[in-house]
Design a protein around this motif. Structure first.
Motif, PDB file in Angstrom:
ATOM      1  N   TYR A 155       0.854  -1.188   0.000  1.00  9.97           N
ATOM      2  CA  TYR A 155       0.000   0.000   0.000  1.00  9.97           C
ATOM      3  C   TYR A 155       0.893   1.241   0.000  1.00  9.97           C
ATOM      4  CZ  TYR A 155      -3.192   3.641   1.391  1.00  9.97           C
ATOM      5  OH  TYR A 155      -3.912   4.809   1.426  1.00  9.97           O
ATOM      6  N   GLY A 157      -0.334   4.517  -0.714  1.00 11.96           N
ATOM      7  CA  GLY A 157      -1.052   5.746  -0.382  1.00 11.96           C
ATOM      8  C   GLY A 157      -1.353   6.573  -1.613  1.00 11.96           C
ATOM      9  N   GLU A 158      -2.154   7.615  -1.402  1.00 13.12           N
ATOM     10  CA  GLU A 158      -2.619   8.434  -2.520  1.00 13.12           C
ATOM     11  C   GLU A 158      -1.462   9.132  -3.236  1.00 13.12           C
ATOM     12  OE1 GLU A 158      -5.892   8.686  -3.399  1.00 13.12           O
ATOM     13  OE2 GLU A 158      -5.551  10.143  -4.993  1.00 13.12           O
ATOM     14  N   GLY A 159      -0.473   9.574  -2.463  1.00 14.15           N
ATOM     15  CA  GLY A 159       0.628  10.344  -3.058  1.00 14.15           C
ATOM     16  C   GLY A 159       1.972   9.683  -2.803  1.00 14.15           C
ATOM     17  N   ALA A 161       3.142   8.437  -0.250  1.00 14.13           N
ATOM     18  CA  ALA A 161       3.764   8.843   1.014  1.00 14.13           C
ATOM     19  C   ALA A 161       3.312   8.011   2.202  1.00 14.13           C
ATOM     20  CB  ALA A 161       3.495  10.329   1.271  1.00 14.13           C
ATOM     21  N   ALA A 162       2.571   6.933   1.975  1.00 17.20           N
ATOM     22  CA  ALA A 162       2.088   6.130   3.101  1.00 17.20           C
ATOM     23  C   ALA A 162       3.232   5.423   3.813  1.00 17.20           C
ATOM     24  CB  ALA A 162       1.061   5.111   2.615  1.00 17.20           C
TER      25      ALA A 162
END
Lengths: 310, 310
Positions: A155, A157-159, A161-162
């Motif tokens: 995973y 993340g959206e950008g 950066a998770a």
């Protein structure tokens, strides 16, 4: 079909390269010092190109036998577009389309990702996390990083950066962190902060974390307490992550985790006392297995999975 | 093809049922009081069967026109196996294969899940979260719940227990929570705890949260501060979640969120001040849109997606 993959792990200190065979075994390795290359973007790119080409040549691997190159970088990387968005500790890197640049020069497929994501991929497929579908990988070092495998996929993340486990706040009124937050987990267990605490406790300006490890082995009670306190913070951070994400496995890696045996009991105790019943009863906490090869193995996984999926 | 779906939202106070048409519109609704059914397992099951059959009959929907029944329950539910593992506030429910039991009696496909997961599905597909791939849904009430949509899918965790936003610790030495943890987010903003704080601040044993809302609207500075302090805790919990999961959207729902306008500014301020740059710059914080229909709409989504995927 091309058989070999070259994995590259760009760190703050070293750049590690590995030639990986079809089954995921590292056949040859080489190292560069990052220092020589972090003055300019062009220098690092040239350095990577030459080192990759040299590793292939020395091992008599022709270009057509290279399935691809995978590179882990210490920063924010957009894996999908192949762009380095920024690297906090290496100058001149903002929105660099590294994948395209390297493909033009190497004439093989290139895939790039964040370094901790690659460590996570490596541990997941070849290390402590084999066969798991939901796991958290935590790296304890100067920074505290994290990688998340959720629903059987990394995973990001959206950008991209998770995974910033190090910047989960442990206290609402905790000390200020570099990131601008207050009481971040990294602010308690990042190497620099551990050292600063150690200097006070042991009244020794030159103490190193290895020394405190050594002292703990010798039974020094301050040193043992030092690692227990560190472990309590790690446990508290994990309680939140375990309650929120209900993983089956937590993998702890990075330099500080070599002291795991002085921290294990406290980490487990904190989780046993504080995490929710269902979550804590099913989670296992283990040490990383691949150590400094995790990034190279992870680069292998990244290339394999990216090419198979296309 | 069967066109209608019956969605059921089992709550601590009410059991809400809705007949949902092919496009996701609620065509008819009905309500039961949970009280009459929570004495025994059999009673609640009977109650559900009768209410579902009655809703179909009253609206002249034949069994063959029902695509399926979706049910959200306040507890730990194994969606895959269709088993209620336990419900903390309704007696006699441990490892009940509710899906199988109801299918035998209703002769239509039945799908069950945790109530907050269904609210999340509803908001994601028909509410504030449409078109988003990575979002967090937070419900503020007696309990503080959470649902996670990650990589464009609901994330349930290894043991169906993911999403416990309410049990992320905000302080390592915080007050003891019902769950056994210390300083859990819910321990600061769950309704009972808000009320206990309000009783002290306003020196009024009978004060209700609605009263403090009302006082805030009238400009009462203690009431405004009350909601700001609540909002600061919400912001701090979100900082950790946003840094860790890098979502594009956070949806805030549940009773307390009706006071959102007194909390919005503080929540945004805390996130602006404390969350990491990339994460905070891309996240939107919004209120839930479907309110008390979210669970029924979510049940519709669950049935549709489960049947299409088979």
């Amino acid at each position: 079909m091309a058989k070999y993959i070259i994995g590259v792990d760009v760190g703050g200190t070293n750049i590690k390269l590995g030639l990986v065979g079809p089954s995921g075994r590292i056949l040859a390795k080489t190292n560069l010092s990052t220092k020589g290359y972090n003055h300019s973007r062009a220098k690092l790119i040239d350095g990577l190109v030459h080192a990759i080409q040299k590793l292939a040549q020395e091992n008599k691997i022709a270009r057509k036998d290279i399935l691809g190159v995978g590179i882990g970088l210490p920063g924010l990387v957009d894996f999908q577009r192949g762009v380095v968005i920024f690297m906090p500790n290496i100058r001149g890197w903002q929105n660099v389309p590294l994948k395209t640049i390297l493909q033009k020069r190497l004439h093989v497929p290139v895939f790039i990702d964040n370094d901790v994501n690659l460590i996570t991929l490596g541990e997941w497929k070849f290390g402590a996390g084999k066969e798991y579908k939901n796991l958290i990988c935590m790296t304890l070092g100067t920074g505290v990083g994290g990688g998340l495998v959720l629903n059987n996929a990394l995973y990001r993340g959206e950008g991209s950066a998770a995974g910033e486990i190090g910047h989960i706040p442990l206290n609402e009124k905790g000390p200020v962190c570099n990131c601008g937050g207050l009481g971040c987990f990294e602010r308690y267990v990042g190497n620099h902060y551990l050292l600063a605490r150690a200097v006070k406790i042991f009244r020794n300006k030159n103490i190193r974390l290895e020394d405190i490890f050594h002292l703990a082995r010798q039974g020094n009670s301050s040193a043992i307490r030092f690692w227990q306190e560190t472990a309590a913070h790690i446990g508290n951070a994990l309680v939140g992550i375990i309650n929120l994400l209900n993983p089956r496995l937590v993998i702890i890696g990075g330099g500080v985790s070599s002291n795991y045996r002085f921290m294990k009991e406290t980490i487990h105790k904190v989780i046993r006392q504080r995490a929710m019943k269902v979550q804590k009863n099913m989670v296992r906490i283990v040490r990383a297995r691949l150590w400094d090869e995790a990034g190279i193995i992870g680069a292998y996984v990244l290339v394999r999975e990216s090419i198979v999926r296309r």
